[in-house]
Design an enzyme around this catalytic site. Structure first.
Site, PDB file in Angstrom:
ATOM      1  N   SER A  34      33.888  16.282 -19.360  1.00  0.00           N
ATOM      2  CA  SER A  34      34.278  15.551 -20.914  1.00  0.00           C
ATOM      3  C   SER A  34      34.128  16.869 -21.879  1.00  0.00           C
ATOM      4  CB  SER A  34      32.636  14.933 -20.946  1.00  0.00           C
ATOM      5  OG  SER A  34      32.248  15.100 -22.376  1.00  0.00           O
ATOM      6  N   CYS A  85      32.260  17.472 -24.012  1.00  0.00           N
ATOM      7  CA  CYS A  85      31.184  17.979 -24.468  1.00  0.00           C
ATOM      8  C   CYS A  85      30.606  19.186 -23.729  1.00  0.00           C
ATOM      9  CB  CYS A  85      29.857  16.787 -24.738  1.00  0.00           C
ATOM     10  SG  CYS A  85      29.357  16.338 -22.958  1.00  0.00           S
ATOM     11  N   TYR A 105      23.674  16.829 -19.698  1.00  0.00           N
ATOM     12  CA  TYR A 105      24.956  16.083 -19.139  1.00  0.00           C
ATOM     13  C   TYR A 105      26.204  17.329 -19.235  1.00  0.00           C
ATOM     14  CZ  TYR A 105      29.190  13.100 -19.577  1.00  0.00           C
ATOM     15  OH  TYR A 105      30.424  12.548 -19.339  1.00  0.00           O
ATOM     16  N   LYS A 147      28.081  19.039 -15.867  1.00  0.00           N
ATOM     17  CA  LYS A 147      29.542  18.860 -15.834  1.00  0.00           C
ATOM     18  C   LYS A 147      29.853  20.289 -15.821  1.00  0.00           C
ATOM     19  CE  LYS A 147      30.417  14.672 -16.403  1.00  0.00           C
ATOM     20  NZ  LYS A 147      31.095  13.863 -15.419  1.00  0.00           N
TER      21      LYS A 147
END
Ligand SMILES: NC(=O)c1ccc[n+]([C@@H]2O[C@H](COP(=O)([O-])OP(=O)(O)OC[C@H]3O[C@@H](n4cnc5c(N)ncnc54)[C@H](OP(=O)(O)O)[C@@H]3O)[C@@H](O)[C@H]2O)c1
Length: 317
Positions: free
Chosen positions: A109, A111, A138, A142
């Protein structure tokens, strides 16, 4: 090489992006598709994941399974976000390697990039500064997935690619306001305000942060495109290259629905990174671009919301 007869395992096939991948593979004529419900195979269970991969022996794996959510979910369930995601991706990436899977797509993602990145954000900005605090667990999971793929490619000569999409929306989105992303939250709030004959909606934060959106079918298209493609890079941004403020998206949805509600910005609520516009020139260089306009994507999404009457659906992280 991946072709229409290849065995492809889609992890997370019931989610917004995973279900779009499954639809897209089917419509493109892929015949040997594998998917399994979470209640039959919890992807955090290493033994069961390894056993399943050994049984099906896929040629390609697409990882669209993850614990996913908006700013409130990320900020509340930090332990779930880091633990679940590390477990799922470790099991699937290492399990794929053990079963001689050469082609894999791992979805991350935008982010993963530092909070104050120069804009638009290039792939090479990864790990160049601090992350946004609300979704740091998160993002760290990732980033671990990205480094795992590049390390396995380096050591074992594999073709594991990491696609980093911007915010997504579309069919099968999550409309539970406690865990949803901002766009489905806006759609739900606006439609409920119309139904309840209110002349305003409340929007988290100042409404000024800028967000880039991509329709989930376009992420699906990118996954299939890059699963088949040989590339020198293994980290590739997937986006549209355009962004708008949260309030502008609210007005866009209202215009689509033919209303003009007041926006009350709840300035004390969390609002996350100010801007995270992806530089999508690398994907373009490899021949991939998004196809769905915001107008078309929003129309399909609103229809899906209304058809499924998802007004009361809630999601457990
Ligand atoms: N949504 C976005 O805006 C966005 C943006 C950029 C990237 N992405 C990435 O795209 C991927 C998919 O996101 P999404 O929006 O499609 O999320 P989603 O709708 O929440 O779907 C996630 C899927 O993963 C499954 N799953 C979660 N934990 C599992 C477990 N322990 N075992 C088996 N299955 C499990 C879920 O199954 P259940 O439905 O049964 O729980 C669901 O099918 C994620 O990697 C995410 O990081 C999403």
């Amino acid at each position: 090489m991946i072709n229409k007869k290849s065995k492809i395992f889609i992890a997370g096939h019931k989610g917004m992006v995973g279900s779009a991948i499954l639809r897209s593979l089917k419509s493109k004529g892929y015949k040997n598709l594998y998917f399994i419900e979470k209640k039959k195979l919890d992807l955090r269970d290493q033994k069961k994941v390894f056993k399943y991969l050994k049984k099906i022996k896929p040629d390609g794996v697409i990882i669209a399974a993850a614990t996913v959510g908006g700013i409130n979910a990320n900020n509340t369930f930090k332990a779930d976000f880091i633990y679940n995601n590390l477990e799922i991706q470790n099991n699937l990436i290492h399990g794929s390697y053990l079963n001689n899977v050469k082609n894999l797509i791992f979805l991350g993602s935008s982010c993963v990039y530092p909070k104050n990145s120069k804009q638009p954000i290039k792939e090479e900005f990864l790990l160049s500064n601090y992350l946004e605090k609300t979704n740091e667990p998160y993002a760290i999971a990732k980033i671990a997935g990205i480094k795992m793929c590049s390390s396995y490619n380096y050591q074992y000569k594999l073709n594991y690619k990491c696609l980093m999409p911007c915010n997504s929306y579309g069919i099968n989105d999550n409309y539970d306001l406690k865990t949803s992303h901002f766009l489905p939250a806006l759609i739900k709030k606006i439609i409920e305000a119309i139904q309840d004959k209110k002349d305003y909606i409340k929007v988290w934060g100042s409404g000024k942060p800028l967000r880039e959106l991509i329709f989930c079918e376009d992420i699906a298209d990118a996954c299939i495109y890059f699963l088949k493609k040989k590339t020198r890079h293994n980290l590739i941004n997937i986006g549209t290259g355009n962004d708008k403020t949260i309030n502008q998206y609210a007005k866009f949805i209202m215009k689509h629905l033919g209303v003009n509600l007041k926006i009350l910005n709840e300035k004390k609520k969390l609002e996350g990174t100010y801007r995270k516009l992806l530089d999508v020139s690398l994907a373009k260089k490899y021949g991939w671009s998004y196809k769905t306009s915001l107008d078309k994507g929003i129309a399909i999404t609103i229809n899906d919301y209304l058809e499924k009457k998802v007004l009361t659906k809630s999601k457990n992280i």
